[in-house]
Design a protein around this motif. Structure first.
Motif, PDB file in Angstrom:
ATOM      1  N   ALA A  71       0.821  -1.216   0.000  1.00 17.57           N
ATOM      2  CA  ALA A  71       0.000   0.000   0.000  1.00 17.57           C
ATOM      3  C   ALA A  71       0.853   1.264   0.000  1.00 17.57           C
ATOM      4  CB  ALA A  71      -0.923  -0.020   1.203  1.00 17.57           C
ATOM      5  N   THR A  72       2.142   1.169  -0.370  1.00 16.45           N
ATOM      6  CA  THR A  72       3.026   2.335  -0.380  1.00 16.45           C
ATOM      7  C   THR A  72       2.803   3.165  -1.638  1.00 16.45           C
ATOM      8  OG1 THR A  72       4.694   1.132   0.870  1.00 16.45           O
ATOM      9  CG2 THR A  72       5.424   3.103  -0.292  1.00 16.45           C
ATOM     10  N   TYR A  88       3.477   7.699   1.517  1.00 18.45           N
ATOM     11  CA  TYR A  88       2.306   7.356   2.319  1.00 18.45           C
ATOM     12  C   TYR A  88       2.073   5.860   2.223  1.00 18.45           C
ATOM     13  CZ  TYR A  88      -2.583   7.110   3.803  1.00 18.45           C
ATOM     14  OH  TYR A  88      -3.746   6.788   4.439  1.00 18.45           O
ATOM     15  N   VAL A  89       1.815   5.234   3.356  1.00 15.80           N
ATOM     16  CA  VAL A  89       1.477   3.816   3.387  1.00 15.80           C
ATOM     17  C   VAL A  89       0.041   3.706   3.876  1.00 15.80           C
ATOM     18  CG1 VAL A  89       1.989   1.564   4.376  1.00 15.80           C
ATOM     19  CG2 VAL A  89       3.856   3.142   3.858  1.00 15.80           C
ATOM     20  N   GLY A  90      -0.821   3.226   3.008  1.00 12.34           N
ATOM     21  CA  GLY A  90      -2.234   3.085   3.355  1.00 12.34           C
ATOM     22  C   GLY A  90      -3.092   3.287   2.134  1.00 12.34           C
ATOM     23  N   LEU A  91      -4.382   3.270   2.364  1.00  9.74           N
ATOM     24  CA  LEU A  91      -5.335   3.473   1.283  1.00  9.74           C
ATOM     25  C   LEU A  91      -5.580   4.965   1.099  1.00  9.74           C
ATOM     26  CD1 LEU A  91      -7.912   0.687   2.153  1.00  9.74           C
ATOM     27  CD2 LEU A  91      -6.148   0.634   0.391  1.00  9.74           C
ATOM     28  N   ASP A 117       0.971  10.282   7.435  1.00 12.22           N
ATOM     29  CA  ASP A 117       0.194   9.242   8.085  1.00 12.22           C
ATOM     30  C   ASP A 117      -1.300   9.443   7.844  1.00 12.22           C
ATOM     31  OD1 ASP A 117      -0.498  11.293   9.921  1.00 12.22           O
ATOM     32  OD2 ASP A 117       1.155  10.717  11.228  1.00 12.22           O
ATOM     33  N   ASN A 118      -1.644  10.528   7.157  1.00 10.55           N
ATOM     34  CA  ASN A 118      -3.025  10.813   6.805  1.00 10.55           C
ATOM     35  C   ASN A 118      -3.039  11.668   5.546  1.00 10.55           C
ATOM     36  OD1 ASN A 118      -5.806  10.848   7.026  1.00 10.55           O
ATOM     37  ND2 ASN A 118      -5.847  12.488   8.535  1.00 10.55           N
TER      38      ASN A 118
END
Length: 153
Positions: A71-72, A88-91, A117-118
């Motif tokens: 998810a990077t 960013y790591v996440g959706l 982080d957001n």
């Protein structure tokens, strides 16, 4: 101890308690503050690094979105003058795409890469965060007609 001395002692004690509690509240609040910075302010060295939480805003630079393993995601936030690389790591939000307004929250590393982080994307075609609008207006590239409106592409 006279009545006047007791009253002064009580007032001094109450003032001390009030000052200590105000200091504790301000100390706790300062650790939770997230400062907004533009890519130009970051390039000029006006942003803290390391433990200082930041919120950067601008447009997702065209051609900068690179999806890595898992998810990077790597992309650049620009104010059309300077760019800040973001990891960013996440959706990502569904409305996240190149050329659109974005606000990323996180920390700026010593290498100049912002670790988010957001990530927040504008929620419709007529809204962009006020800080981003002000930044784009200051750069002379804003094309909107209202405080939060932007012409669609």
């Amino acid at each position: 101890m006279t009545r006047k001395q007791r009253r002064l002692t009580l007032i001094a004690a109450a003032g001390t308690v009030l000052a200590v509690s105000a200091g504790l509240v301000l100390n706790a609040a300062s650790s939770r503050i997230t400062l907004f910075k533009t890519p130009t302010e970051i390039a000029e060295g006006l942003a803290g690094q390391g433990d200082q939480r930041l919120r950067i805003g601008g447009l997702v630079k065209d051609g900068s979105v690179l999806r890595g393993e898992g998810a990077t995601v790597r992309f650049a936030v620009t104010d059309t003058v300077n760019d800040v690389p973001v990891t960013y790591v996440g959706l990502l939000p569904d409305l996240f795409r190149e050329g659109q307004g974005v606000v990323a929250e996180g920390r700026l590393g010593p290498d100049g890469v912002f670790t988010a982080d957001n990530v927040l994307a504008k929620h419709d075609e007529n809204y962009m965060p006020k800080e981003v609008v002000d930044s784009l207006k200051a750069q002379g590239v804003w094309e909107g007609d209202g405080a939060g409106a932007m012409k669609s592409n």
